[in-house]
Enzyme design. Structure first.
Site, PDB file in Angstrom:
ATOM      1  N   LYS A  13     -55.185  36.830 -36.195  1.00 45.30           N
ATOM      2  CA  LYS A  13     -54.353  35.975 -35.329  1.00 45.30           C
ATOM      3  C   LYS A  13     -55.253  35.252 -34.329  1.00 45.30           C
ATOM      4  CE  LYS A  13     -54.436  38.638 -31.305  1.00 45.30           C
ATOM      5  NZ  LYS A  13     -55.220  38.273 -30.113  1.00 45.30           N
ATOM      6  N   ASP A 138     -50.431  45.094 -30.237  1.00 44.00           N
ATOM      7  CA  ASP A 138     -50.357  43.937 -31.140  1.00 44.00           C
ATOM      8  C   ASP A 138     -49.854  44.295 -32.537  1.00 44.00           C
ATOM      9  OD1 ASP A 138     -51.331  42.442 -29.075  1.00 44.00           O
ATOM     10  OD2 ASP A 138     -53.366  42.267 -29.870  1.00 44.00           O
TER      11      ASP A 138
HETATM   12  P1  ATP Z   1     -57.994  42.732 -30.619  1.00 42.34           P
HETATM   13  O1  ATP Z   1     -57.930  41.377 -31.135  1.00 42.34           O
HETATM   14  O2  ATP Z   1     -56.714  43.481 -30.837  1.00 42.34           O
HETATM   15  O3  ATP Z   1     -58.516  42.780 -29.220  1.00 42.34           O
HETATM   16  P2  ATP Z   1     -60.542  43.490 -31.487  1.00 42.34           P
HETATM   17  O4  ATP Z   1     -60.981  42.090 -31.487  1.00 42.34           O
HETATM   18  O5  ATP Z   1     -61.036  44.371 -30.389  1.00 42.34           O
HETATM   19  O6  ATP Z   1     -58.991  43.535 -31.546  1.00 42.34           O
HETATM   20  P3  ATP Z   1     -60.619  45.116 -33.850  1.00 42.34           P
HETATM   21  O7  ATP Z   1     -61.209  44.738 -35.146  1.00 42.34           O
HETATM   22  O8  ATP Z   1     -59.153  45.226 -33.860  1.00 42.34           O
HETATM   23  O9  ATP Z   1     -61.115  44.058 -32.826  1.00 42.34           O
HETATM   24  O10 ATP Z   1     -61.264  46.512 -33.442  1.00 42.34           O
HETATM   25  C1  ATP Z   1     -61.838  46.942 -32.259  1.00 42.34           C
HETATM   26  C2  ATP Z   1     -62.332  48.399 -32.432  1.00 42.34           C
HETATM   27  O11 ATP Z   1     -61.308  49.222 -32.996  1.00 42.34           O
HETATM   28  C3  ATP Z   1     -63.500  48.501 -33.392  1.00 42.34           C
HETATM   29  O12 ATP Z   1     -64.705  48.448 -32.680  1.00 42.34           O
HETATM   30  C4  ATP Z   1     -63.281  49.818 -34.128  1.00 42.34           C
HETATM   31  O13 ATP Z   1     -64.083  50.849 -33.618  1.00 42.34           O
HETATM   32  C5  ATP Z   1     -61.825  50.178 -33.919  1.00 42.34           C
HETATM   33  N1  ATP Z   1     -60.996  50.131 -35.154  1.00 42.34           N
HETATM   34  C6  ATP Z   1     -60.028  50.972 -35.494  1.00 42.34           C
HETATM   35  N2  ATP Z   1     -59.449  50.617 -36.657  1.00 42.34           N
HETATM   36  C7  ATP Z   1     -60.047  49.494 -37.073  1.00 42.34           C
HETATM   37  C8  ATP Z   1     -59.885  48.654 -38.205  1.00 42.34           C
HETATM   38  N3  ATP Z   1     -58.988  48.899 -39.151  1.00 42.34           N
HETATM   39  N4  ATP Z   1     -60.670  47.580 -38.288  1.00 42.34           N
HETATM   40  C9  ATP Z   1     -61.581  47.324 -37.333  1.00 42.34           C
HETATM   41  N5  ATP Z   1     -61.789  48.093 -36.265  1.00 42.34           N
HETATM   42  C10 ATP Z   1     -61.040  49.184 -36.121  1.00 42.34           C
END
Ligand code: ATP
Length: 282
Positions: A13, A138
């Site tokens: 997103k 989210d």
């Molecule tokens: P958001 O956009 O919700 O802020 P984000 O940009 O922080 O998310 P994500 O890929 O959702 O990025 O993940 C952040 C952290 O969550 C990662 O560093 C990882 O350790 C943990 N994590 C848990 N499950 C997942 C998954 N399925 N994919 C990626 N990271 C995951």
């Protein structure tokens, strides 16, 4: 036993707008944001195994934990029990982490829907949404995706008529951002960034240029990572307005035509940025 497998696409997103509207007494910030799913996908492959075989999770990216810390595992545990059994899941990541693109949350929502379907579980949509809420702010958004206005601390969701398909470039460097640090910096600002949501809502169904000019994100004012500055500069050189997604560190820019998008993506890649992709809103 007949193998049963489900393959699911989990979209990323962006936030077309993200305004911070206040801070509750419990410390949570309230926001107003237009969420939009885009055509960059992780792929989840869920295969039924023998009913007493413990869950296995594999992932193509070594940095992402392929165990009980993963939101996909947490989704499985909610539906199949604390010691989940009977499934093997492979997660193919394409959405960068710590990007503000909701990758983990989207994988989680896809796992909830996929496991319910594959196992024919008697869980209705309202119950699935409750489980999604318990797994992350989210996650409920990704159960449906599309164009959604999010308010409160993100839990008040108003689905909007899907916006017309638009072309974007999204880029991210190697560094991620700390969301709590971003909020701390926002709290310290003397003047809060101008809100963008009303402008985006007005421009959603009009021409692309007006919409992308209206996009904005409060975290833009407090995010100055070197790579974010580099991405912003390259987007501006190519006539594209850079906007942070979520709390960063991914930056998106709306493009007027495929040529402009390709030129921008190539410029970002030539500058050494590890993630630069063209996609459409979905
Ligand atoms: P958001 O956009 O919700 O802020 P984000 O940009 O922080 O998310 P994500 O890929 O959702 O990025 O993940 C952040 C952290 O969550 C990662 O560093 C990882 O350790 C943990 N994590 C848990 N499950 C997942 C998954 N399925 N994919 C990626 N990271 C995951």
């Amino acid at each position: 036993m007949m193998t049963e497998t489900l393959v699911l696409q989990a979209p990323a997103k962006i936030n077309l707008s993200l305004d911070i509207t206040g801070k509750r007494t419990d410390g949570y910030h309230t926001l107003r944001s237009v969420f939009q799913t885009v055509g960059i996908f992780d792929t989840l492959t869920i295969t039924k195994t023998e009913p007493d075989m413990p869950l296995t999770l594999t992932c193509n990216v070594p940095d992402v934990p392929a165990d009980a810390r993963n939101l996909v595992w947490k989704a499985a545990a909610k539906l199949l029990g604390d010691q989940p059994c009977g499934a093997a899941i492979h997660l193919e990541k394409r959405i960068p982490s710590q990007a503000g693109m909701g990758g983990g949350s989207s994988d989680c929502a896809a796992a909830l829907k996929g496991i319910r379907k594959l196992f024919g579980l008697p869980v209705n949509d309202a119950e699935l949404k409750e489980i999604a809420v318990s797994l992350g702010a989210d996650v409920p958004f990704f159960l449906t995706g599309g164009t959604v206005l999010c308010e409160g601390i993100g839990e008040i969701m108003t689905p909007l008529k899907p916006m017309p398909e638009r072309l974007l470039v999204i880029a991210k460097g190697t560094e991620g951002v700390s969301t709590p640090e971003g909020y701390r910096r926002l709290d310290q600002l003397a003047v809060q960034p101008a809100p963008a949501t009303d402008g985006v809502l007005e421009a959603l169904y009009g021409d692309a240029q007006t919409l992308f000019a209206a996009c904005g994100n409060a975290f833009d004012a407090v995010t100055d990572l070197a790579e974010v500055r580099q991405i912003r500069a390259i987007m501006r050189e190519n006539g594209v307005k850079p906007v942070l997604s979520g709390s960063g560190a991914a930056v998106f820019g709306g493009c007027g035509n495929p040529e402009q998008a390709e030129q921008l993506r190539d410029a970002l890649r030539s500058a050494g940025l590890p993630f630069a992709e063209i996609c459409k809103t979905v």
